[in-house]
Design a protein around this motif. Structure first.
Motif, PDB file in Angstrom:
ATOM      1  N   GLU A   1       0.829  -1.204   0.000  1.00  0.00           N
ATOM      2  CA  GLU A   1       0.000   0.000   0.000  1.00  0.00           C
ATOM      3  C   GLU A   1       0.861   1.250   0.000  1.00  0.00           C
ATOM      4  OE1 GLU A   1      -3.921   1.515   2.407  1.00  0.00           O
ATOM      5  OE2 GLU A   1      -2.214   0.813   3.571  1.00  0.00           O
ATOM      6  N   ALA A   2       1.911   1.262   0.844  1.00  0.00           N
ATOM      7  CA  ALA A   2       2.770   2.435   0.930  1.00  0.00           C
ATOM      8  C   ALA A   2       3.550   2.651  -0.356  1.00  0.00           C
ATOM      9  CB  ALA A   2       3.733   2.288   2.105  1.00  0.00           C
ATOM     10  N   VAL A   3       4.111   1.574  -0.902  1.00  0.00           N
ATOM     11  CA  VAL A   3       4.884   1.707  -2.143  1.00  0.00           C
ATOM     12  C   VAL A   3       3.991   2.170  -3.278  1.00  0.00           C
ATOM     13  CG1 VAL A   3       6.270   0.460  -3.846  1.00  0.00           C
ATOM     14  CG2 VAL A   3       6.583  -0.009  -1.414  1.00  0.00           C
ATOM     15  N   ALA A   4       2.793   1.628  -3.344  1.00  0.00           N
ATOM     16  CA  ALA A   4       1.871   2.014  -4.411  1.00  0.00           C
ATOM     17  C   ALA A   4       1.519   3.495  -4.347  1.00  0.00           C
ATOM     18  CB  ALA A   4       0.595   1.178  -4.333  1.00  0.00           C
ATOM     19  N   GLU A   5       1.496   4.058  -3.121  1.00  0.00           N
ATOM     20  CA  GLU A   5       1.147   5.467  -2.956  1.00  0.00           C
ATOM     21  C   GLU A   5       2.355   6.389  -3.085  1.00  0.00           C
ATOM     22  OE1 GLU A   5      -0.908   5.790   0.738  1.00  0.00           O
ATOM     23  OE2 GLU A   5      -2.630   4.614   0.067  1.00  0.00           O
ATOM     24  N   GLY A   6       3.541   5.808  -3.367  1.00  0.00           N
ATOM     25  CA  GLY A   6       4.725   6.620  -3.609  1.00  0.00           C
ATOM     26  C   GLY A   6       5.239   7.351  -2.396  1.00  0.00           C
ATOM     27  N   ARG A   7       5.204   6.708  -1.234  1.00  0.00           N
ATOM     28  CA  ARG A   7       5.609   7.404  -0.017  1.00  0.00           C
ATOM     29  C   ARG A   7       7.118   7.567   0.110  1.00  0.00           C
ATOM     30  NH1 ARG A   7       1.646   4.379   4.309  1.00  0.00           N
ATOM     31  NH2 ARG A   7      -0.291   4.712   3.165  1.00  0.00           N
ATOM     32  N   PHE A   8       7.902   6.976  -0.792  1.00  0.00           N
ATOM     33  CA  PHE A   8       9.351   7.077  -0.674  1.00  0.00           C
ATOM     34  C   PHE A   8       9.909   8.226  -1.510  1.00  0.00           C
ATOM     35  CE2 PHE A   8       9.261   3.430   1.820  1.00  0.00           C
ATOM     36  CZ  PHE A   8       8.386   2.533   1.239  1.00  0.00           C
ATOM     37  N   ALA A   9       9.067   8.929  -2.171  1.00  0.00           N
ATOM     38  CA  ALA A   9       9.433  10.157  -2.879  1.00  0.00           C
ATOM     39  C   ALA A   9       8.144  10.944  -3.088  1.00  0.00           C
ATOM     40  CB  ALA A   9      10.094   9.837  -4.215  1.00  0.00           C
ATOM     41  N   PRO A  10       8.225  12.288  -3.136  1.00  0.00           N
ATOM     42  CA  PRO A  10       7.000  13.074  -3.297  1.00  0.00           C
ATOM     43  C   PRO A  10       6.226  12.733  -4.564  1.00  0.00           C
ATOM     44  CG  PRO A  10       8.822  14.471  -2.613  1.00  0.00           C
ATOM     45  CD  PRO A  10       9.411  13.133  -2.921  1.00  0.00           C
TER      46      PRO A  10
ATOM     47  N   GLY B   1      -4.967  -3.856  -2.484  1.00  0.00           N
ATOM     48  CA  GLY B   1      -5.861  -4.271  -3.558  1.00  0.00           C
ATOM     49  C   GLY B   1      -5.078  -4.600  -4.827  1.00  0.00           C
ATOM     50  N   PRO B   2      -5.734  -5.218  -5.806  1.00  0.00           N
ATOM     51  CA  PRO B   2      -5.038  -5.640  -7.035  1.00  0.00           C
ATOM     52  C   PRO B   2      -4.316  -4.503  -7.752  1.00  0.00           C
ATOM     53  CG  PRO B   2      -7.216  -6.655  -6.912  1.00  0.00           C
ATOM     54  CD  PRO B   2      -7.152  -5.656  -5.801  1.00  0.00           C
ATOM     55  N   GLU B   3      -4.962  -3.336  -7.862  1.00  0.00           N
ATOM     56  CA  GLU B   3      -4.324  -2.214  -8.563  1.00  0.00           C
ATOM     57  C   GLU B   3      -3.112  -1.708  -7.786  1.00  0.00           C
ATOM     58  OE1 GLU B   3      -7.099   0.847  -9.452  1.00  0.00           O
ATOM     59  OE2 GLU B   3      -8.298  -0.398 -10.831  1.00  0.00           O
ATOM     60  N   GLY B   4      -3.229  -1.641  -6.452  1.00  0.00           N
ATOM     61  CA  GLY B   4      -2.111  -1.201  -5.642  1.00  0.00           C
ATOM     62  C   GLY B   4      -0.947  -2.161  -5.707  1.00  0.00           C
ATOM     63  N   VAL B   5      -1.229  -3.458  -5.694  1.00  0.00           N
ATOM     64  CA  VAL B   5      -0.165  -4.457  -5.799  1.00  0.00           C
ATOM     65  C   VAL B   5       0.559  -4.324  -7.133  1.00  0.00           C
ATOM     66  CG1 VAL B   5       0.308  -6.928  -5.996  1.00  0.00           C
ATOM     67  CG2 VAL B   5      -1.203  -6.087  -4.189  1.00  0.00           C
ATOM     68  N   ALA B   6      -0.212  -4.146  -8.207  1.00  0.00           N
ATOM     69  CA  ALA B   6       0.407  -3.977  -9.527  1.00  0.00           C
ATOM     70  C   ALA B   6       1.287  -2.728  -9.559  1.00  0.00           C
ATOM     71  CB  ALA B   6      -0.672  -3.902 -10.607  1.00  0.00           C
ATOM     72  N   ALA B   7       0.802  -1.650  -8.942  1.00  0.00           N
ATOM     73  CA  ALA B   7       1.595  -0.417  -8.907  1.00  0.00           C
ATOM     74  C   ALA B   7       2.863  -0.605  -8.085  1.00  0.00           C
ATOM     75  CB  ALA B   7       0.750   0.723  -8.330  1.00  0.00           C
TER      76      ALA B   7
END
Length: 345
Positions: A137-146, A190-196
């Protein structure tokens, strides 16, 4: 072939709250007859993960096989802490079949790999593999860069300018060292987040690595133990942002411990932790709370504003009832007085 006389070591790395302790707890309880030993490296002075793991010790991994190092990053205290700890574990009777090392969520894994070249231990242990856990979830939301897309565009336009945040650097170094990435919290993503998340990992990893989805730390130990990577001999294939530097620094992050008395309502504490994440950019909160009128201790684990809590055990006879929470943030955002004002009221 790896020298079979060497004890294999698996390094479990990953960002804050990715699920490292949950994974190791599952491995302890499903060791398949292996005699395990565990080294837990906490960031800060209040040990939480080590006690959680000791609470689920079994005959093949008794409590004395679980060692907690809370004096800072183990790759920075090799001679004083890490080497003596490994030597003590190797001297156990019976000797462990496999050692698990849970790094701090802020640790860079490559300096730790270099520590395995120390003469006192290099002929006796081998790094079986490095596992990097990533919160889908965190990686999919791009929390490691703005903004990952904008970041990559800036890097492509001017590679001489570094626009990466410290969190992105830690994440990328962990991926670069990994022999396998375990993608956690897939149900939340979720599936879309995992793919991202998979797409981000594929883009950031310097070489192809297997990515395995897991839930609540559950995975067949045969998949992740016995990789035979001998990672200490393969450092050139594991690039780091800090290659060429004499030392690495952890000054980007800091922690403070907030202690106070009993709380009246867990929901109010959750709201305070959520506020702390919003207003003070706190990355991680973990610890214990005493709830008025409750005989059980409340275990608290938070990643940003996502808070989980559960009663883990009764308060022991003679044990002072109280609340103790570690708050971790980037160095410039740590304000002990402000954190106390929010958490303790």
């Amino acid at each position: 072939m790896t020298d079979l006389s060497k004890v294999p070591v698996t390094i479990v790395t990953g960002f804050l709250g990715a699920g490292k302790t949950t994974l190791i707890r599952h491995l302890i309880q499903n060791a398949g007859g292996r005699r395990l030993a565990v080294v837990v490296n906490e960031f800060g002075t209040l040990g939480v993960d080590g006690e959680i793991l000791k609470s689920c010790a079994i005959p093949d991994c008794p409590a004395e096989n679980i060692v907690e190092l809370a004096n800072g990053c183990i790759c920075c205290t090799v001679a004083d802490d890490f080497i003596p700890t490994v030597e003590r574990l190797l001297a156990l009777e019976p000797r462990p079949d496999h050692i698990l090392i849970e790094t701090s969520g802020l640790a860079l894994p490559k300096p730790l790999l270099k520590a395995f070249d120390w003469p006192a231990i290099r002929s006796r242990i081998t790094v079986d593999g490095v596992l990097a856990l990533a919160d889908a979830e965190a990686v999919a939301e791009g929390r490691f860069a703005p903004d990952l897309v904008a970041l990559e565009a800036q890097r492509a336009a001017d590679p001489g300018i570094d626009h990466e945040t410290p969190l992105a650097e830690v994440f990328e170094d962990q991926l670069a060292c990994a022999d396998m990435v375990l993608l956690t919290k897939v149900d939340l993503a979720g599936p879309e987040g995992v793919a991202a998340a998979r797409a981000v990992i594929a883009a950031e990893a310097p070489r192809p690595v297997p990515v395995v989805e897991i839930r609540e730390g559950a995975i067949d130990p045969r998949v992740i133990l016995g990789l035979g990577a001998a990672a200490e001999d393969d450092l050139a294939a594991r690039p780091s942002h800090h290659d060429g530097a004499d030392d690495h620094e952890h000054e980007d992050f800091d922690s403070t411990v907030v202690t106070f008395g009993e709380i009246a309502d867990p929901a109010e504490l959750v709201a305070r932790i959520e506020r702390l994440a919003r207003e003070h950019k706190v990355l991680r909160v973990k610890g214990y709370a005493a709830v008025a009128g409750k005989p059980m201790r409340l275990l608290v684990q938070a990643v940003g504003s996502r808070v989980r809590h559960q009663y883990d055990r009764p308060w022991r006879r003679g044990e002072p009832r109280g609340t103790a929470l570690v708050a971790i943030a980037e160095h410039d955002h740590v304000d002990a007085a402000a954190f106390r004002a929010v958490l303790a009221g």
